[in-house]
Write a protein that holds these residues in place. Structure first.
Motif, PDB file in Angstrom:
ATOM      1  N   THR A 197     -11.241-109.139 139.669  1.00 57.20           N
ATOM      2  CA  THR A 197      -9.728-109.296 139.621  1.00 57.20           C
ATOM      3  C   THR A 197      -9.321-107.726 139.839  1.00 57.20           C
ATOM      4  OG1 THR A 197      -9.867-108.979 137.497  1.00 57.20           O
ATOM      5  CG2 THR A 197      -9.809-111.200 137.852  1.00 57.20           C
ATOM      6  N   LEU A 198      -7.814-107.685 140.221  1.00 56.11           N
ATOM      7  CA  LEU A 198      -7.064-106.662 140.494  1.00 56.11           C
ATOM      8  C   LEU A 198      -7.111-105.839 139.256  1.00 56.11           C
ATOM      9  CD1 LEU A 198      -4.258-107.536 142.777  1.00 56.11           C
ATOM     10  CD2 LEU A 198      -5.863-105.802 143.171  1.00 56.11           C
ATOM     11  N   ALA A 199      -7.541-104.582 139.347  1.00 52.48           N
ATOM     12  CA  ALA A 199      -7.299-103.757 137.912  1.00 52.48           C
ATOM     13  C   ALA A 199      -5.650-103.281 137.709  1.00 52.48           C
ATOM     14  CB  ALA A 199      -8.039-102.360 138.503  1.00 52.48           C
ATOM     15  N   SER A 200      -4.960-103.424 138.622  1.00 51.90           N
ATOM     16  CA  SER A 200      -3.470-103.301 138.285  1.00 51.90           C
ATOM     17  C   SER A 200      -2.710-103.946 139.238  1.00 51.90           C
ATOM     18  CB  SER A 200      -3.155-101.920 138.080  1.00 51.90           C
ATOM     19  OG  SER A 200      -3.294-101.025 139.299  1.00 51.90           O
ATOM     20  N   VAL A 201      -1.690-104.409 139.177  1.00 49.92           N
ATOM     21  CA  VAL A 201      -0.673-105.166 140.080  1.00 49.92           C
ATOM     22  C   VAL A 201       0.584-104.926 140.015  1.00 49.92           C
ATOM     23  CG1 VAL A 201       0.291-107.237 140.804  1.00 49.92           C
ATOM     24  CG2 VAL A 201      -1.929-107.580 139.680  1.00 49.92           C
ATOM     25  N   ASN A 202       1.183-104.235 141.059  1.00 52.66           N
ATOM     26  CA  ASN A 202       2.335-103.473 141.244  1.00 52.66           C
ATOM     27  C   ASN A 202       2.280-102.403 140.175  1.00 52.66           C
ATOM     28  OD1 ASN A 202       4.100-104.744 143.068  1.00 52.66           O
ATOM     29  ND2 ASN A 202       5.105-106.085 141.367  1.00 52.66           N
ATOM     30  N   GLY A 203       1.145-101.755 140.435  1.00 50.67           N
ATOM     31  CA  GLY A 203       0.903-100.577 139.519  1.00 50.67           C
ATOM     32  C   GLY A 203       1.725 -99.424 139.566  1.00 50.67           C
ATOM     33  N   ILE A 204       2.608 -98.964 140.289  1.00 56.65           N
ATOM     34  CA  ILE A 204       3.386 -97.899 140.166  1.00 56.65           C
ATOM     35  C   ILE A 204       5.064 -98.412 140.201  1.00 56.65           C
ATOM     36  CG2 ILE A 204       2.100 -96.253 140.958  1.00 56.65           C
ATOM     37  CD1 ILE A 204       3.533 -96.208 143.602  1.00 56.65           C
ATOM     38  N   GLU A 205       5.212 -99.745 139.791  1.00 56.92           N
ATOM     39  CA  GLU A 205       6.756-100.202 139.856  1.00 56.92           C
ATOM     40  C   GLU A 205       7.625 -99.435 138.860  1.00 56.92           C
ATOM     41  OE1 GLU A 205       8.037-104.646 139.922  1.00 56.92           O
ATOM     42  OE2 GLU A 205       7.026-104.134 138.147  1.00 56.92           O
TER      43      GLU A 205
ATOM     44  N   ASP B  17      -2.223 -94.254 135.155  1.00 56.82           N
ATOM     45  CA  ASP B  17      -3.374 -93.796 135.855  1.00 56.82           C
ATOM     46  C   ASP B  17      -3.041 -93.883 137.366  1.00 56.82           C
ATOM     47  OD1 ASP B  17      -6.076 -93.574 136.367  1.00 56.82           O
ATOM     48  OD2 ASP B  17      -6.035 -95.858 136.786  1.00 56.82           O
ATOM     49  N   LEU B  18      -2.530 -94.941 137.875  1.00 57.42           N
ATOM     50  CA  LEU B  18      -2.418 -95.214 139.172  1.00 57.42           C
ATOM     51  C   LEU B  18      -1.467 -94.146 139.841  1.00 57.42           C
ATOM     52  CD1 LEU B  18      -3.117 -97.120 141.730  1.00 57.42           C
ATOM     53  CD2 LEU B  18      -1.371 -98.348 141.408  1.00 57.42           C
ATOM     54  N   GLY B  19      -0.576 -93.853 139.180  1.00 58.10           N
ATOM     55  CA  GLY B  19       0.181 -92.619 139.581  1.00 58.10           C
ATOM     56  C   GLY B  19      -0.645 -91.332 139.830  1.00 58.10           C
ATOM     57  N   ALA B  20      -1.192 -91.218 138.925  1.00 55.23           N
ATOM     58  CA  ALA B  20      -2.259 -90.000 138.869  1.00 55.23           C
ATOM     59  C   ALA B  20      -3.150 -90.055 140.187  1.00 55.23           C
ATOM     60  CB  ALA B  20      -3.100 -89.706 137.660  1.00 55.23           C
ATOM     61  N   ARG B  21      -3.868 -91.175 140.302  1.00 55.60           N
ATOM     62  CA  ARG B  21      -4.950 -91.157 141.263  1.00 55.60           C
ATOM     63  C   ARG B  21      -4.005 -90.994 142.739  1.00 55.60           C
ATOM     64  NH1 ARG B  21      -9.514 -94.817 140.423  1.00 55.60           N
ATOM     65  NH2 ARG B  21      -9.601 -95.634 138.167  1.00 55.60           N
ATOM     66  N   LEU B  22      -2.917 -91.661 142.788  1.00 56.92           N
ATOM     67  CA  LEU B  22      -2.461 -91.521 144.159  1.00 56.92           C
ATOM     68  C   LEU B  22      -2.082 -90.145 144.300  1.00 56.92           C
ATOM     69  CD1 LEU B  22       0.066 -94.634 144.240  1.00 56.92           C
ATOM     70  CD2 LEU B  22      -1.903 -94.302 145.525  1.00 56.92           C
ATOM     71  N   ARG B  23      -1.591 -89.354 143.286  1.00 54.80           N
ATOM     72  CA  ARG B  23      -1.294 -88.128 143.629  1.00 54.80           C
ATOM     73  C   ARG B  23      -2.622 -87.096 144.221  1.00 54.80           C
ATOM     74  NH1 ARG B  23       2.605 -89.978 141.006  1.00 54.80           N
ATOM     75  NH2 ARG B  23       4.826 -88.744 140.770  1.00 54.80           N
ATOM     76  N   TYR B  24      -3.816 -87.679 143.576  1.00 55.93           N
ATOM     77  CA  TYR B  24      -4.775 -86.882 144.091  1.00 55.93           C
ATOM     78  C   TYR B  24      -5.224 -87.470 145.419  1.00 55.93           C
ATOM     79  CZ  TYR B  24      -5.938 -84.225 139.821  1.00 55.93           C
ATOM     80  OH  TYR B  24      -5.775 -83.317 138.933  1.00 55.93           O
TER      81      TYR B  24
END
Ligand code: GTP
Ligand code: MG
Length: 562
Positions: free
Chosen positions: A150-158, A190-197
């Motif tokens: 399953t998806l770990a997050s949906v709309n993760g940076i809404e 977490d997703l916000g941080a991942r995308l920055r990296y």
């Protein structure tokens, strides 16, 4: 890793653990996994967290898809090439859907990269290995993939829904709960941080073939623990020459290329980086060059991640400063929520402003909070002085940044004696009120704020607001602040102390506690204007700035996406 840990670990316990340690999702997972392997440490170091994030980015890709429903097919397709650790879904403001896929190892992600292709045989475009990809619709019959992922997050940076945030803040039991809720809901996730990296990694991929030992790292609020969702991305480009590379015993030496022309060499390299961002970095738009500044900067917008980015060169002191702030924030679980509340209050009152000017910015404001937390309030202080971290530094902590700047201080917070921090148990509510009261009576005229000393020191000059740069003590990080803005800061802290003290009781209406402090003054003004029947004076921001649509031709990509 996130999927494995999410299935192995009872979620409630993870959250509790996270709260206790006051750290991000991924940091918490890392600590948790260490705990289960029996080598738990109370504090992770900043370098460990950064190394983990950088490694995560090297084994991840970001894939544009047609919609959230593409997950199953994408998971099945990618699993053919490499083991997938987890997939996070998000949308950018353009409504385009993306999936960040983390593979189990960098090695296995290489197999996935090798399977990538380019869209068209167009020499104008020229293919390039980049972690930002798109998922083409299958030609012919669709394959059916069977799996239970399953998806770990949906709309993760809404973006945070402000209406529901305010509703929940009003319904809190105490101001402390309000401060904690504001932090939990608005902090960079977490997703916000991942995308920055991922953005840092993408630029690194482009530059790796041009420069040896190049690294692109996020710094500032993206990594210092005080960032909120949607905060800007500060990036630093470093190009280190290692001792090994300079060994005199080695006889084959690279012919080097000296930059010709009058300009500082790194301004020219940054000029080249700006060109590369325009030519080679998918998603980079509106590239602006600010190269005559002391620290040359290239600004750009990253379309796929919705990030506004500032890229500078060799500003390692910025990274060490972020490390210092991150460490202090990790010492006590009240530091980050309190700082986030103060930052939010300052934005609402208009003390801070996203544009540069003669007002205070988030960084010096954060130093003001840290300084306040070093004061011995009723029972004791919360944070140690920078001086005590420098005194305890060992050989392993020595860092020298650009221009020989000594950035040595204790890195391993496990070595800091317990009596050096968290010496009071005041609630967040008490600390916020004390923060305003402390600065309401602070002698800004005569005194400077120094987190190195942890006590007010005499101002060396007449600059209206003096906040000592912790890594370069001869400098004032708030030298830009005008007399009028400093006066406004003084009057706003006085108002806030009075307003909070008077509004601690939740029976007092919707503006109680934190709500009254962080409600946008401009929104209040607008509400008044509307109530007075002056709506004709409201002009759309877009009309004011006559914004143009600068979106690239998309080659009709949408219709071809899976
Ligand atoms: P926001 O971007 O407003 O969310 O906060 P930020 O902490 O990222 O601040 P900003 O983007 O202004 O600056 C990025 C980082 O650069 C800060 O976190 C500091 O580490 C560093 N920095 C900012 N201003 C100064 C300064 O005047 N002197 C030095 N040495 N470093 C600074
Ligand atoms: Mg920033």
């Amino acid at each position: 890793m996130s999927i494995i840990i999410q299935t192995l670990v009872n979620k409630g316990k993870t959250n509790l653990f996270k709260k206790l340690l006051n750290c991000s999702q991924s940091t918490c997972e890392c600590l948790y996994s260490r705990k289960s392997s029996g080598t738990a440490k109370k504090f992770l170091s900043f370098e460990e967290v950064v190394a983990q994030r950088r490694a995560e980015a090297r084994r991840s890709i970001v894939v544009q898809v047609n919609s959230e429903a593409s997950f199953s097919e994408l998971y099945g397709y990618c699993s053919k090439y490499a083991t997938v650790n987890g997939i996070h879904h998000y949308k950018n403001t353009g409504g385009e859907h993306f999936m960040l896929i983390e593979f189990s190892s960098e090695e296995s992600s290489k197999a996935a990269f090798q399977s990538c292709t380019t869209h068209q045989k167009d020499l104008d475009i020229m293919a390039l290995n980049s972690p930002f990809l798109w998922f083409r619709a299958a030609t012919g019959k669709k394959e059916i993939y069977k799996h239970s992922a399953t998806l770990a997050s949906v709309n993760g940076i809404e973006p945070v829904n402000e209406d529901s945030l305010f509703k929940d803040l009003i319904n809190c039991e105490t101001v402390s709960d309000q401060i904690q809720l504001l932090y939990d809901r608005t902090m960079l996730n977490d997703l916000g941080a991942r995308l920055r990296y991922m953005v840092a990694r993408q630029i690194e991929c482009v530059l790796e073939s041009l420069y040896a030992n190049i690294a692109v790292r996020p710094f500032g609020s993206s990594i210092n623990g005080f960032g909120k969702m949607g905060c800007d991305l500060d990036l630093v480009l470093t190009n280190t020459v290692t001792d090994e590379m300079c060994q005199p015993g080695r006889r084959l030496v690279y012919q080097d290329k000296r930059a010709e022309g009058g300009r500082a060499p790194w301004a020219r390299h940054m000029q080249c980086v700006a060109e590369l961002l325009e030519l080679r970095v998918a998603g980079a738009r509106r590239v602006q060059r600010i190269l005559n500044a002391r620290v040359p900067i290239v600004k750009f917008a990253h379309h796929y991640t919705d990030l506004e980015c500032d890229l500078c060169y060799n500003n390692m002191s910025g990274v060490y400063m972020s490390e210092l702030l991150w460490q202090l924030g990790s010492l006590d679980p009240r530091v980050r929520p309190l700082t986030v509340a103060v930052r939010r209050w300052a934005a609402a009152t208009g003390l801070t402003n996203p544009h540069p000017g003669r007002w205070i910015t988030n960084f010096p404001l954060t130093l003001m909070v840290l300084f306040f937390l070093q004061q011995k309030t009723t029972d004791g202080f919360v944070l140690p002085t920078m001086k005590s971290l420098v005194r305890r530094a060992g050989k392993e902590d020595v860092r020298v940044a650009e221009e020989n700047l000594n950035c040595t201080f204790l890195r391993d917070m496990n070595k800091l004696p317990r009596e050096c921090y968290a010496q009071n148990e005041a609630s967040l509510q008490t600390l916020l009120l004390q923060f305003f009261e402390y600065y309401a009576q602070f002698d800004f005229q005569e005194k400077a704020i120094s987190i190195n000393e942890g006590a007010p020191i005499r101002k060396p000059n007449a600059q209206p607001l003096y906040i000592v740069n912790p890594l370069e003590q001869a400098l004032n990080v708030s030298r830009n602040v005008s007399f009028e803005e400093c006066e406004r800061l003084k009057s706003e802290v006085r108002n806030a102390a009075w307003q909070l003290d008077a509004g601690l009781d939740r029976q007092k209406g919707d503006d109680w506690g934190l709500v009254g402090l962080i409600e946008q003054k401009t929104t209040r003004g607008l509400k008044k204007l509307l109530r007075a029947g002056n709506s004709h004076r409201l002009v759309s921001v877009k009309d004011l700035f006559n914004e143009t649509d600068d979106s690239e031709p998309r080659n009709n990509l949408r219709s071809k996406l899976e």
